[in-house]
Structure formats: C-alpha cells, structure tokens
Design an enzyme around this catalytic site. Sequence first.
Site, mmCIF file in Angstrom:
data_model
loop_
_atom_site.group_PDB
_atom_site.id
_atom_site.type_symbol
_atom_site.label_atom_id
_atom_site.label_comp_id
_atom_site.label_asym_id
_atom_site.label_seq_id
_atom_site.Cartn_x
_atom_site.Cartn_y
_atom_site.Cartn_z
ATOM 1 N N HIS A 290 40.007 32.869 41.308
ATOM 2 C CA HIS A 290 41.100 32.159 40.862
ATOM 3 C C HIS A 290 42.535 32.835 41.763
ATOM 4 O O HIS A 290 43.455 32.921 41.194
ATOM 5 C CB HIS A 290 41.453 32.615 39.339
ATOM 6 N N MET A 309 38.559 31.510 46.147
ATOM 7 C CA MET A 309 38.168 33.010 46.223
ATOM 8 C C MET A 309 38.440 33.738 47.292
ATOM 9 O O MET A 309 38.323 33.034 48.411
ATOM 10 C CB MET A 309 36.729 32.895 46.027
ATOM 11 N N ASP A 342 37.999 37.963 37.221
ATOM 12 C CA ASP A 342 37.245 36.945 36.439
ATOM 13 C C ASP A 342 36.510 35.735 37.252
ATOM 14 O O ASP A 342 37.164 35.529 38.342
ATOM 15 C CB ASP A 342 38.275 36.131 35.593
ATOM 16 N N GLU A 343 35.383 35.491 36.721
ATOM 17 C CA GLU A 343 34.722 34.322 37.475
ATOM 18 C C GLU A 343 34.751 34.291 38.910
ATOM 19 O O GLU A 343 35.144 33.359 39.641
ATOM 20 C CB GLU A 343 35.171 32.881 37.031
ATOM 21 N N TYR A 344 33.970 35.400 39.299
ATOM 22 C CA TYR A 344 34.087 35.422 41.103
ATOM 23 C C TYR A 344 32.391 35.092 41.264
ATOM 24 O O TYR A 344 31.527 34.804 40.489
ATOM 25 C CB TYR A 344 34.064 37.169 41.471
#
Length: 713
Positions: A290, A309, A342-344
């Site tokens: 993000h 990213m 978060d959310e890598y």
Amino acid sequence: MRVYALISTCLTAAIAKGAVVQHPFSPGKADLEIITVPTIDFQSSGTRLSLDNIHEVHVNARYSDTVDSHGETLIPPTLYDFAETFKTDIKQVLGRSWRVDEAAHPSLSTVFLTIDEDKTRYLDAAGRWTSEGYSVSITETGVIIAGASPLGVWWGTRTLLQLAVLHPDGIPTGHAVDSPGWGIRGVMLDVGRKFYPTSFLGELCSYLSYFKQNTFHLHLSDNVGVVNPDDKDFVNSLYSGFRLRTEDSRVAGLASPANESYSREEFDSLQRQCAARGVTIIPEIEAPGHALPILKWKPQLALIDDYTMLNISHPETLPALKTIWSVFLPWMHSKTVHIGADEYSADFVKDYNDCVNVLNAHIYEVSGKRTRIWGTFPPKDAYSNNIATNISLQHWAFFEDDPLHDYVEKGYSVLNSDVAHYIIPGYSPYFPPELNKTRIFHGSPDGSGYIPTTFDMSNSSNNPERWHPLVNGQIAATWNDLGPNGSVVSDAYYAWRNHLPALADKQWGGSITELQYDSVFDRLHESIPAQNLDMTILSKSRTIFHYDYAGGVSDGSGNGYDATNHGCKLDHRQVHFDGRCYLSTPMRRKGRDYTLTFSVKPLAYGGALFQHEELALLADSKLTFQADGQYFPINYTLPLDDWTKVSIIAEGRKTIAVINDDERIEFQTLLGLSGTGLRWNPMAFPAPLNIIGKGFQGKMRSVRLEEGAQWKD
C-alpha cells in the site's frame, strides 16, 4: 472537619466495598434503573443528590500537577487540566457554572477530584492494575471521584456527567468502583485514501471520550486498490495520500497537497486536543505494501510486478523508510506507532520480516517508541527472521492470520480489529457502511456480547480466554477502499454514530443490554460535549430559517438567524447577485435529514448558490454538489433567465433534487470497484449554508431550510 470526616467515611466505605464487588469485565450487577455507557456496578443508597447543591469542583492540591505516566500518550493532562475541561463540559451540557479550585480535603457542595494510590483496587480483565480505574462516591452533600491516575478521574467525570443527564431531577447517591477490562479501546480511520480535516477528527475524539474510548488510530498513507498492479502508468494515475506535510528537504515531494495534508502544527494541535479528553492518536504510515504515495516520491523503489509495493531488496528502500520515520517520529506524541506492513507479496516474506524488524529497531533507537503492525505473515519455523515478539500485532482477517494460534500462543500481544466491525462508508460489496448492532450485542460464539477476545464469532476454540493478558483490546476500523469520492467526510461519523457507544461498552467490559442501550442512547447522544458532528442547528420549530427578502435579509422563522448582505441589491422579494456580491449567514452546515428550498433565476452558469468552505451547491451547467474536492453533478441544467423552484432533500444516506415540486433527481457518485466494474451509489451531502450566492449571477427568492425530509404528495 466534621464534613470531611463524613465524606471521607463514605468514600472509605465505598472503596472497601468496591474491593470485593465484581468489576465491569465480569457479568455486571448494575441496577437496571442506573445505567451509563459503559455500565458501572453502582451500589445505590436510595436517595438523590440535587446539582443545585453543587457549586465548585475541587482538585486535591496534593495531586493537582499529577499526570498519568502509564497510558499511551506522551502529553498527558494534569489532574487540574482535566478538572478545567470537566468544568467546560458541565457548563455546556448542564448549563451550570462551577468554579475550579484546589483543596486539601473534600467539603460540602463540591465535586472533589483526587488520586487513589491503592495498587490493588483497580484491575483489568487479566487482574493487572490499570491507571484508568476510578471510584465514585455520591452523597446528598457532594461527590468524590478518586482515580488510579488523572485519566481514571477523567473517566469518572464521564460517569458523573452521564448520570446527571439521565437523572435531571437528582443524581442517585451511592458508590461504584470501575475499571476497564482492556487497555486499548477505540477506532481506526483511513485518512490516507480520503482526507479529513483536523476539526472533524478533533470532534470525533470528543465523541470517543464520552464513552471512555481512549484510542484513535489514524491510517495516514495509502492508495486505492488496483487489479493491474504491473501497469505502471495506470497505477500512477490512481489516488493516493500521504497526510503529513513538512518543509524538511529529506522528504521533499512526499506529502499530499497542502489542502489534503497536515502541517506539524496542525497535527500537534489535534493530538493535544484529543489528549485533553483522554484519547491518544496512534499514527500509522503504511509500508512496504500500500505504498504508492511513497513510490510516487521515489518510483525507483517499486517492485517490477506491483507498482504499489516497495522493493525491499533495493538498496535505497530501507534507508528511505528510516528517513521518513526519523523525520516524523518527533511529531508523534504516542508511545506506540504503527508501520502498517499489511498485504505484502508472499513471494518475499524474508524481505518483509527484515523490513519490519529493521524499522522496529530503528524506531526504538530514535524515539524509544514501540511498534505495531497489521497481522500479515505469522511466524513460522521455516523463517530464520520471524518478526520480533516486542512488536504488537493488529489482527484484522483470518485469511491473513489466526491470532490465537499464530500470535497469542507464541508470545505476541494482539490488538483485535477483526472484520466483524470492518466498515466502508458509502458502498462495498463485502463490508457494511456502519457498525452492525447485532454483532455488538450477540457477536460472541455463545450469542453474548462481543468482547476484545472475540476473534472468531462462530468458533470459540479460536478465541483466547477473556482474561488473557496478551489481548490488548479492540479497535473498530473504518476504511476508504474505494477512494475519496465514495463518501463525504461526515459519513465516517455516521458509520459509528448509532452503535459505537454500545461497542465502547463491550470494549470496556460493560454489560449493557440492547434494551437498556436503546433506552438511554438518545439522551446520552444529545449530551456529548465539545462536538456537533450531527451538524445540528437549534430551532424553535420545523422551520430552521426562512429568508423571504420582504424586508431585507432577516430570518422569518423566529430563530433569529438573520443574514448579512455584502453588496447585493434587493427588490420585489428578490436578491440580485452580480457575481461579486453575496449574503452570509450565522450558520455553517446542516447535517442529514433536511429540506432546503429556494427559487432561482440564473443569468449565467457558474458560482455557488450555497457554500461553506469546500462544501457547495454550484450553479454550473449541471446542478452540482462540490464536497471534499470532488464534484457530483446531476443530469439537470437550470434554465437561464427563467425561474425554477428547487428543493434539496436529504434523507438518510441519500440527497435528492426536486425540481418544481415534480421531477426528482438523485445525487450519486460513480464508484470504480478496484478495476472490476463501476457502480452508481447515493451520497449524503450536508447543506452548505454559510454563504449564499458567491460568484453567482442571477436572482434568488424565498430560501427556506426545514428539519427532516419534507416530501410533497
């Protein structure tokens, strides 16, 4: 001395008795007639205290300058500071003018604020002492609030204020000992994908504080979602935001524009405003996922197949992140900061773990602050570099982690932000636009109320025991996944408005039932001090104002909201706007559920019919609402040199233009669903009222604002 002995005896008896009664994190025994939010275990004496008998707030002189050093904030108010704020609340909510002074002992006709140094009295769900505990003792002659710290005393004043609101004929006498079951209680707001002014955020802190929530997590950087992350040009066209703005050359070009970011002075003021009411801002800067705001600043740091990213292995990435944190850590007045994480990409878990651990060490070395991240890659034996156990995890979804088995059982502390209370204002195909009341009151696997240790609402084997010391608390998150045009600023408040106090009760460890909550909510909501989030305008009748321009710009409603004329000509009950003149009113905005009716005869397109700051109803080629830097036109053009009657009707989450009492056209927004499609969605615009006719050329007559949606049959 006899008065002191009498009140001291009452206080001693209250504390002694409170030491053996159940704490609110256990099933409560609260008197059904004596309800606050959160609930307290109030032992009533059966008589009443008239506030006519109270004239002053006395602060124990011995503790006047004491602060709470155990909480999250680095700028804790003194006991005397809290007393002064309490005084202003009493004036606003109850209309009473109480003086604040120091005293050595309690006395008649006072509210006496003091510190209780007993470390065994105020315990959380895990049986640990908490600085947020307090006791309150109410007699027919005065009140004593004793806190484990000044913050505990502050929560005690919230209890007293609520009791006064709910019992206007006299506060019940008696005593209570109260402590929160969990130390972190509050909400998170995504300000990275939609900007919110600090004035709004500060009012939200007042809302949180009234119900003893102590944490406001601000997600300060992010970008809207994308399904083609390897398309560099497309990704760079997406909306993103980095909300901290500085002149420091080390991060030049990183921040969003000035009208969508916070200067150090603004951010500092917000943190102090919230801390004054016991609420700590927890700031989050999101990376390495993000991270589009950072990559627009340094595009060379992107992963080649996902331009949102960071490429952690790039030699400039970790130094860049360290620089960002070094610049902004001095701005942050909390003991914990959030680095996102978060959310890598699951292809680079080792790099991810290295990044988190390096930033954790850097932040502590530079500032002594602790680090929190979103639960993303749980520790595994296969990794030689699992994230450090001194990093706290914020769980939000079981497809990312299993908080009990992945973290708690391995020694990590966890903050619960499960998707059970995940909100997206406006529209989402997956998440609701407001808190779910049923989940709050019946969200545990056995059908009882939701609590911070409820990670899984259906399977209790995934939930730790209520008393587990590694569960820090619960935060309800509101996200703006679909970007800035999916909602207006006030939608974030309305997402929480009706049910957040109920969740605050559960976060504290209270026992309020749904029936009890419904019986007190409206009265408590009307009494929340230091905010007007509903954008209410006081009125003696349904008509809030009426300008018929018969005798100038006076208000014919009886409310006295007379306008001021800045150079406009008036005749025949009409105002002539020449593009330079305008009217100003003493009002700013009206929140949901209103009817704004006027007749207008434009001579040219352009200008604002009604305006307050960046909120406006524009007379463009299409009738258009402007809000938060976004434009929302309807497919209607006001005819030139002809009169049109327009009613703007706001009802719930909708805003509709009614033309000549006939045609109805709804204001909507076109949402891009993260690259998967488009959808029209309703919008709930406040009524902009401060300025009438600025930049407009034409005539206007008979402007009326009414409470509620007034539909013509």
